[in-house]
Write an enzyme that holds these catalytic residues in place. Structure first.
Site, mmCIF file in Angstrom:
data_model
loop_
_atom_site.group_PDB
_atom_site.id
_atom_site.type_symbol
_atom_site.label_atom_id
_atom_site.label_comp_id
_atom_site.label_asym_id
_atom_site.label_seq_id
_atom_site.Cartn_x
_atom_site.Cartn_y
_atom_site.Cartn_z
ATOM 1 N N GLU A 1 0.845 -1.193 0.000
ATOM 2 C CA GLU A 1 0.000 0.000 0.000
ATOM 3 C C GLU A 1 0.885 1.250 0.000
ATOM 4 O O GLU A 1 1.888 1.322 0.701
ATOM 5 C CB GLU A 1 -0.882 -0.007 1.252
ATOM 6 C CG GLU A 1 -1.732 1.234 1.427
ATOM 7 C CD GLU A 1 -2.557 1.232 2.707
ATOM 8 O OE1 GLU A 1 -3.463 2.080 2.817
ATOM 9 O OE2 GLU A 1 -2.288 0.385 3.594
ATOM 10 N N LYS B 1 -8.911 3.336 -2.733
ATOM 11 C CA LYS B 1 -9.379 2.934 -1.409
ATOM 12 C C LYS B 1 -10.717 3.607 -1.099
ATOM 13 O O LYS B 1 -10.842 4.836 -1.181
ATOM 14 C CB LYS B 1 -8.330 3.311 -0.369
ATOM 15 C CG LYS B 1 -8.477 2.633 0.984
ATOM 16 C CD LYS B 1 -7.270 2.970 1.867
ATOM 17 C CE LYS B 1 -7.239 2.135 3.129
ATOM 18 N NZ LYS B 1 -6.035 2.432 3.948
ATOM 19 N N CYS C 1 -5.743 -2.671 2.603
ATOM 20 C CA CYS C 1 -5.669 -2.570 4.056
ATOM 21 C C CYS C 1 -7.025 -2.865 4.702
ATOM 22 O O CYS C 1 -7.590 -3.927 4.485
ATOM 23 C CB CYS C 1 -5.091 -1.211 4.456
ATOM 24 S SG CYS C 1 -4.287 -1.208 6.084
#
Length: 315
Positions: free
Chosen positions: A47, A138, A172
């Site tokens: 990430e 995200k 994540c």
């Protein structure tokens, strides 16, 4: 598309050079070339690899106020972000083409459609021809990440068909969103990519659960980063002085469709994790559980996913 059932994957556990996109991109290219020597056909970076997950930084923010110093830090962080496409993606794409692999890399993306003032935490997909396949932004930055990153929308939830199975990514803590996972499963993801900044022991349990739930291979990739990867003037911030030299301990891993580690979490160093995967393991695992097949109950449960791009009013 004909599948190659057996192939090598590479999970690239490495640290960014904070706020230095040129140096970080050069490092990414070198790592792609290194993994190509092992004939890796799918490569995953962490990430926010380009040009960093700014662990420990406050950007001068408190409830009700932001400092001038913090605004300057944000401007510097924004300057180290990239546009998609752009010269940075061209440079990476050239290395990807030389490697002949599918490469997924975490980047901080600068909005290029509107003001340019918003950053996104993005997983960027390259095909073996070096071209950009697509991206995933995200959906929900976590905690203080919301101060520096905007939210993606449902238009960037791709799963790509490749000769090495169907690949897709959640970033994540998106992986803790049950409906986001369900959307990936419904698209038939087989190589489930989880770039992350979480190296807690509980993360490893989640990766095993997702592999078992989705009956897919899970590749989880985190950074290994230390304070010497930060600029000297940034290290002068009080919040960073209190932190350990090892900022992110790693913890990348590879899990099979029955929830067992193919490569157990690697801690305390930069390393490329390699594994030989075989898609037959997925079919074997689905014998008694297929979350969107024979074990599903669409007559009881249904999922609606809004994949429309959210845009401002057009004039």
């Amino acid at each position: 598309m004909k599948n190659n059932k057996s192939f090598t994957v590479a999970v690239i556990q490495a640290g960014s050079i904070l706020m230095d996109k040129e140096a970080t991109i050069a490092k990414a290219i070198q790592l792609i070339r290194e993994a190509a020597k092992k004939q890796a056909k799918i490569m995953l970076f962490p990430e926010a690899f380009i040009s960093a997950y700014p662990r420990g930084m406050s950007f001068g923010a408190k409830v009700g106020s932001r400092s001038l110093e913090g605004r300057k830090d944000f401007a510097r962080y924004s300057d180290s972000a990239i546009t998609i496409p752009g010269p940075e993606t061209d440079a990476i794409g050239k290395a990807v083409k030389e490697a002949g692999a599918y490469v997924v890399i975490g980047v901080i993306e600068k909005d290029s459609a509107y003001s340019g003032g918003t950053l996104y935490c993005t997983a960027l997909f390259f095909g073996p021809d070096g071209q950009i396949l697509g991206k995933h932004r995200k959906l929900k930055p976590t905690g203080s990440e919301r101060l520096i990153w905007g939210e993606g929308d449902g238009s960037t939830l791709p799963v790509f068909h490749t000769p090495y199975g169907r690949i897709g990514a959640l970033i994540c803590w998106e992986n803790y969103m049950p409906l986001a996972r369900a959307a990936m499963y419904a698209k038939g993801v087989q190589i489930y990519l989880a770039p992350t900044a979480d190296a807690r022991d509980t993360w490893f349990a989640s990766m095993r659960h997702i592999a078992l739930e989705g009956r897919c291979f899970v590749l989880s990739c985190n950074q290994y980063s230390t304070k010497d990867m930060y600029p000297e003037d940034i290290l002068e911030r009080a919040e960073l002085q209190e932190m350990d030299h090892e900022l992110t301990r790693g913890g990348s891993c590879i899990v099979d469709p029955l929830g067992e580690f193919v490569v157990a979490p690697v801690m305390g160093k930069e390393e490329i994790l390699y594994a030989e995967l075989n898609l037959d393991r997925i079919t074997e695992s689905q014998f008694d559980f297929d979350v969107v097949g024979h074990y599903a109950r669409p007559d009881v449960f249904q999922l609606h996913v809004n994949e429309e791009k959210q845009e401002h009013t057009k004039f």
